[in-house]
Scaffold this active site. Structure first.
Site, mmCIF file in Angstrom:
data_model
loop_
_atom_site.group_PDB
_atom_site.id
_atom_site.type_symbol
_atom_site.label_atom_id
_atom_site.label_comp_id
_atom_site.label_asym_id
_atom_site.label_seq_id
_atom_site.Cartn_x
_atom_site.Cartn_y
_atom_site.Cartn_z
ATOM 1 N N LEU A 1 -6.277 1.534 0.358
ATOM 2 C CA LEU A 1 -4.446 0.944 -0.048
ATOM 3 C C LEU A 1 -4.955 0.290 -1.068
ATOM 4 O O LEU A 1 -4.165 0.606 -2.331
ATOM 5 C CB LEU A 1 -3.928 0.607 0.802
ATOM 6 C CG LEU A 1 -1.957 0.396 0.839
ATOM 7 C CD1 LEU A 1 -2.177 1.345 0.352
ATOM 8 C CD2 LEU A 1 -1.479 0.033 1.778
ATOM 9 N N TYR A 2 -5.764 -0.495 -1.097
ATOM 10 C CA TYR A 2 -5.599 -1.711 -2.990
ATOM 11 C C TYR A 2 -6.321 -0.900 -3.544
ATOM 12 O O TYR A 2 -5.191 -0.350 -4.548
ATOM 13 C CB TYR A 2 -6.851 -2.157 -1.469
ATOM 14 C CG TYR A 2 -7.047 -3.097 -3.422
ATOM 15 C CD1 TYR A 2 -6.139 -4.260 -3.940
ATOM 16 C CD2 TYR A 2 -8.239 -2.956 -4.474
ATOM 17 C CE1 TYR A 2 -6.611 -4.146 -5.948
ATOM 18 C CE2 TYR A 2 -8.921 -3.743 -5.138
ATOM 19 C CZ TYR A 2 -8.073 -4.556 -6.217
ATOM 20 O OH TYR A 2 -8.313 -5.035 -6.914
ATOM 21 N N ALA A 3 -7.090 0.259 -3.868
ATOM 22 C CA ALA A 3 -7.415 1.383 -4.807
ATOM 23 C C ALA A 3 -6.172 2.355 -4.917
ATOM 24 O O ALA A 3 -6.100 2.682 -6.323
ATOM 25 C CB ALA A 3 -8.860 2.175 -4.565
ATOM 26 N N THR B 1 -3.090 1.389 -5.016
ATOM 27 C CA THR B 1 -2.247 0.789 -5.718
ATOM 28 C C THR B 1 -2.537 1.104 -6.997
ATOM 29 O O THR B 1 -2.314 0.778 -8.172
ATOM 30 C CB THR B 1 -1.211 -0.327 -5.083
ATOM 31 O OG1 THR B 1 -2.711 -1.104 -4.896
ATOM 32 C CG2 THR B 1 -0.920 -0.463 -3.682
#
Length: 434
Positions: free
Chosen positions: A244-246, A248
């Protein structure tokens, strides 16, 4: 029709005869007393109602006003601190708003800008993703060099608008973000709040400025996701995020492109590759390994499929700072004003890495040598938590555009980190803290 007297005091049989005249006077006195008492009660009721209304009105004023009086920003003294911090002390210098200024990269970039004579104002929300005391220590270090860091959130549009009212920033270095790949599985909303909503709030303020600033911001090497081509180049596909970090950060690249296209904002995105060094983040592997090795605790070393060691393109903080400053210096002007575009503006993306991937077991061996302590290793298969097996940066674009050339290898960089770690946390290894 019965009289009022008869309605109030109806006649009843009894052995006592009522004296009508005296009774009439007594009744009048009683009536006037009753009427007087009722009037008094009515007046008291009105008084109490007015008093209550006044109190509630005052309380409402206090409640709304308290937000102003207790706010961590605003006021003459606050504005003076902001202006002083933003003052430029070199010819051709810039005035930079640095978001995430109390963070790892943000504090180093802020200090480097200030030391060369640029004006710097920081903003940071000092959240609890990791120990905020480290962030406060960084803020104190910046304050010693005349850098003012505002305690605030980039989602606070009013605060950002106020900062732009006080200072005409020429550049924005946007480093505030919710970092970490694995934490997204615990608190996904924090990534949306900071990395998407916060980014949009900041861009809205930037595009509406009378003189738009150039924006340089931190994307991530994580956007390459499941890409197996090596080394990673800016032209490679980035539509397969592994976390999810990637996702965003990839969304941030698309969002910034939109603001560049519609509003004429000059945009430069920087894809950082595993930044490490003094004043680093405690959630990073090299940092937590150091802490646990010193405390005699086991460390978990992940291994990829087919027993392949994980590898990272570890990039020393000083090299990343050089890349950030080079990006700012070559950013080019935004072309809009007050939200209206007048022409095309630069849109760029660069890798900032070291170009020399190192396996995690090698990282541990280097730490063991510098700490003079043997690690207790627990090797396990990499879980499906968003991590990727390797990263490797192609930095030819950054080299060509602004002369980016990393000079610090992992052996040298970790030596500097360990020296800082022992100085900051003390030499009592058994009580090292995060």
């Amino acid at each position: 029709m019965p009289s009022l007297e008869e309605q109030l005091f109806p006649s009843t049989p009894g052995k006592f005869k009522i004296d009508r005249s005296s009774h009439h006077h007594a009744m009048n006195r009683q009536f006037h007393r009753c009427f007087s008492s009722t009037s008094t009660m009515f007046l008291w009721a009105l008084f109490l109602i007015a008093l209550t209304a006044s109190y509630l009105s005052f309380q409402s004023f206090v409640d709304s006003g308290s937000k102003y009086f207790t706010a961590s920003w605003g006021g003459i003294q606050w504005e003076k601190q902001v202006r002083n911090s933003a003052q430029i002390h070199r010819g051709g210098g810039m005035s930079v708003l640095v978001t995430g200024a109390a963070g790892f990269v943000g504090s180093h970039v802020s200090l480097a800008l200030k030391k060369r004579g640029d004006g710097v104002v920081g903003i940071d929300n000092f959240n609890h993703y990791y120990d905020p005391s480290l962030k406060k220590a960084r803020r104190s270090m910046l304050a010693e060099h005349g850098i003012f860091v505002v305690a605030g959130d980039i989602n606070d549009g009013k605060l950002l608008a106020k900062l732009f009212d006080v200072v005409g920033f020429t550049h924005v270095m946007h480093l505030a973000a919710q970092a970490g790949v694995r934490y997204a599985m615990e608190n996904p909303n924090s990534y949306i709040h900071s990395n998407i909503a916060g980014l949009v709030t900041l861009l809205e303020i930037c595009k509406s400025a009378e003189t738009q600033p150039a924006v340089v911001w931190a994307s991530s090497s994580s956007v390459y996701g499941l890409n197996e081509k090596s080394p990673f180049s800016e032209s490679d596909r980035t539509d397969q995020p592994a976390s999810l970090y990637a996702a965003t950060k990839k969304a941030g690249e698309e969002i910034t492109h939109t603001y560049n296209h519609i509003y004429g904002l000059s945009i430069t995105g920087l894809r950082f590759f595993t930044v490490y060094g003094p004043w680093g983040r405690p959630d990073m592997a090299y940092f937590s390994f150091t802490k646990n090795i010193l405390q005699g605790k086991p460390i978990t070393v992940y291994r990829g499929k087919n027993r392949v060691d994980l590898a990272r393109d570890f990039t020393y903080i000083d090299d990343v700072v050089k890349g950030c400053l080079g990006s700012l210096d070559t950013a080019g002007r935004s072309t809009g004003s007050g939200g209206k575009k007048t022409g095309p503006a630069p849109y760029r993306i660069f890798n900032l890495g070291n170009t020399s991937p190192v396996t995690v077991p090698t990282l541990v061996s280097i730490l063991e040598r510098h700490l003079k302590v043997k690690a207790k290793k627990k090797v396990v298969e990499m879980p499906g938590n968003g991590d990727v097996p390797f990263t490797h940066a192609n930095i030819s674009s950054a080299r060509r555009e602004f002369g980016y050339r990393p000079t610090t290898d992992l052996q040298t960089g970790l030596k500097k980190f360990v020296k800082w770690y022992l100085a900051y946390y003390g030499h009592n290894h058994g009580k090292a803290v995060n």
